[in-house]
Write an enzyme that holds these catalytic residues in place. Structure first.
Site, PDB file in Angstrom:
ATOM      1  N   HIS A  86     -32.341  -5.282 -16.207  1.00 16.32           N
ATOM      2  CA  HIS A  86     -33.092  -5.963 -15.154  1.00 16.32           C
ATOM      3  C   HIS A  86     -33.153  -7.441 -15.541  1.00 16.32           C
ATOM      4  CE1 HIS A  86     -35.110  -1.872 -14.230  1.00 16.32           C
ATOM      5  NE2 HIS A  86     -34.108  -2.100 -13.396  1.00 16.32           N
ATOM      6  N   GLU A  89     -36.237  -9.097 -17.087  1.00 12.97           N
ATOM      7  CA  GLU A  89     -36.801  -8.492 -18.299  1.00 12.97           C
ATOM      8  C   GLU A  89     -35.939  -8.988 -19.458  1.00 12.97           C
ATOM      9  OE1 GLU A  89     -37.138  -4.260 -17.639  1.00 12.97           O
ATOM     10  OE2 GLU A  89     -38.051  -4.587 -15.657  1.00 12.97           O
ATOM     11  N   HIS A 199     -35.832  -2.925 -22.185  1.00 10.65           N
ATOM     12  CA  HIS A 199     -36.506  -3.382 -20.971  1.00 10.65           C
ATOM     13  C   HIS A 199     -37.801  -4.103 -21.328  1.00 10.65           C
ATOM     14  CE1 HIS A 199     -34.227  -1.090 -17.734  1.00 10.65           C
ATOM     15  NE2 HIS A 199     -33.710  -0.616 -18.854  1.00 10.65           N
ATOM     16  N   GLU A 290     -39.162  -0.024 -23.714  1.00 12.42           N
ATOM     17  CA  GLU A 290     -39.960  -1.056 -23.044  1.00 12.42           C
ATOM     18  C   GLU A 290     -40.673  -1.832 -24.145  1.00 12.42           C
ATOM     19  OE1 GLU A 290     -40.038  -1.538 -19.806  1.00 12.42           O
ATOM     20  OE2 GLU A 290     -39.233   0.303 -18.921  1.00 12.42           O
TER      21      GLU A 290
END
Length: 427
Positions: A86, A89, A199, A290
């Site tokens: 993404h 990110e 991410h 993440e």
């Protein structure tokens, strides 16, 4: 210019430059230049290649690191990290550049851990899978633009879905975005064993499955993969080596995660995700990391975020040496491709098969496992193996399977029985 400080060295240090990589957000051109410089300066342990182009025509550069960086070596597992899927990110871009720097510098300094890791593993690093998204990303922590690729598509929703079936995968694969097609082709080119994609927007390690078709995989609100025990171990390996992820409640806008990990589906359902595709179709166990509450952390926080993740990034790579590896040989002693290597009690949607070198890799926790190996024209082989913990030794258990051809008399008997059954059915 990319902020790299190069020093003049004697000729015998031609391939060991010293540089200082700044903690900041380098643009795509700067990343390309940095990767080219590292590759040119270290041709014995690095190899730069492109897996394709983005939707706007930018190269998707990958740096491979290892003592045989240009091609696969039998017995050496393939590992990969993917960043910036993404575009907004962005921490993964920085962490992966710092990781490259750390691996090369430590190897040149003859640090034992780096020597052992690069001698036993081929590591592939894709700093940005979505360079087009990064180009238009703003610095909003939560909902800024840049998430999607140049065509406005979320790349982590664009992979053929693991629960759609083989036919659907083949029909719709050619319609995927350029970046997704590049990764699919990459998975077919290299026999990846373990992977993680980086991410931002939370601090947690998420593991497959991300989706479900409502079948037996659904257990207590989670979508459980056949290798769930391994996935839980891998996620914990990262979270507990991270400075704080294991605490599980780091972001104000996020739910708490026990030990800093979660089953993907239990967190939220995701169709067309990359980690499920890797696992089901690529035989590559992948988790999603993440790594920051803010999707675009302030540059001043980057040194601390690197320190938070450094140990975990290295420890996770080492997990590629879990379980068992080896080759499958036919009755003539030749390695065979597409032999099915199954582990009892682990019914994968797509059975694990040997690669073009006859190799198999199965990530397994320590214990006793019964393997079944099948290949046309050969007897089914069943073998129980006692599997130790391999990462500490930088090597999984090595075990080759030697198959026996089905005897001609047996083949004739089977053929005759088939004919008799077939003949009887026509009457």
């Amino acid at each position: 210019m990319l902020s790299l400080l190069f020093f003049l060295l004697p000729p015998f240090f031609l391939f060991t430059p010293t540089w200082a990589l700044e903690f900041r957000y380098h643009n795509n051109h700067e990343i390309e230049q940095y990767l080219k410089q590292v590759s040119t300066s270290n041709p014995d342990i690095t190899h730069l290649y492109s897996i394709g182009q983005s939707s706007k025509g930018q190269q998707l550069w990958v740096l491979a690191l290892g003592v045989s960086p240009h091609q696969h070596t039998v017995g050496i597992p393939e590992f990969k990290y993917v960043g910036n899927m993404h575009g907004n990110e962005v921490l993964g871009r920085v962490l992966l550049l710092q990781l490259i720097d750390e691996l090369v510098r430590s190897y040149r300094s003859n640090e034992t851990w780096s020597l052992r890791l690069l001698n036993s593993t081929r590591i592939h690093i894709l700093p940005t899978m979505n360079p087009d998204g990064f180009d238009v990303a703003d610095k909003d922590c939560y909902n800024g633009q840049g998430r999607y690729n140049g065509n406005g598509i979320d790349l982590n929703r664009d992979f053929p879905d693991a629960f759609a079936g083989v036919q659907s995968q083949q029909v719709f694969e050619e319609r995927r975005e350029a970046e997704v097609q590049a990764v699919i082709g990459w998975l077919r080119t290299e026999s990846f064993v373990l992977s993680a994609n980086l991410h931002g927007g939370a601090v947690v390690a998420s593991y497959p499955y991300d989706n479900s078709n409502g079948g037996s995989e659904l257990v207590g609100g989670a979508s459980i993969a056949p290798d769930n025990d391994v996935f839980v171990h891998l996620a914990k390996e990262y979270s507990h080596n991270h400075a704080s992820m294991y605490q599980g409640n780091l972001c104000m806008d996020s739910r708490p995660f026990l030990e800093g990990i979660t089953n993907g589906f239990q967190w939220y359902r995701l169709e067309g995700g990359m980690q499920d595709y890797n696992y089901v179709w690529g035989q590559c166990l992948e988790i999603t990391l993440e790594l920051s509450c803010c999707k675009f952390p302030p540059a001043r926080e980057l040194p601390a975020l690197w320190n938070d993740n450094k140990k975990a990034l290295l420890a996770y790579i080492q997990q590629v040496h879990l379980g068992v590896k080896g080759q499958v040989f036919d009755g003539s002693g030749v390695p065979v491709e597409n032999a099915v290597v199954e582990v009892r009690g682990r019914r994968n949607i797509c059975p694990f098969r040997t690669n073009q070198h006859g190799e198999y890799y199965r990530l397994l926790l320590p214990g006793n496992y019964t393997f079944t190996v099948t290949y046309p024209g050969h007897e089914v082989l069943t073998k129980t193996l006692s599997v130790p913990y391999g990462p500490d030794q930088y090597s999984a258990l090595k075990h080759d399977f030697l198959l026996r051809r089905i005897a001609r008399t047996t083949r004739r008997t089977i053929k005759r029985l088939h004919e008799e059954v077939g003949g009887g059915s026509k009457k």
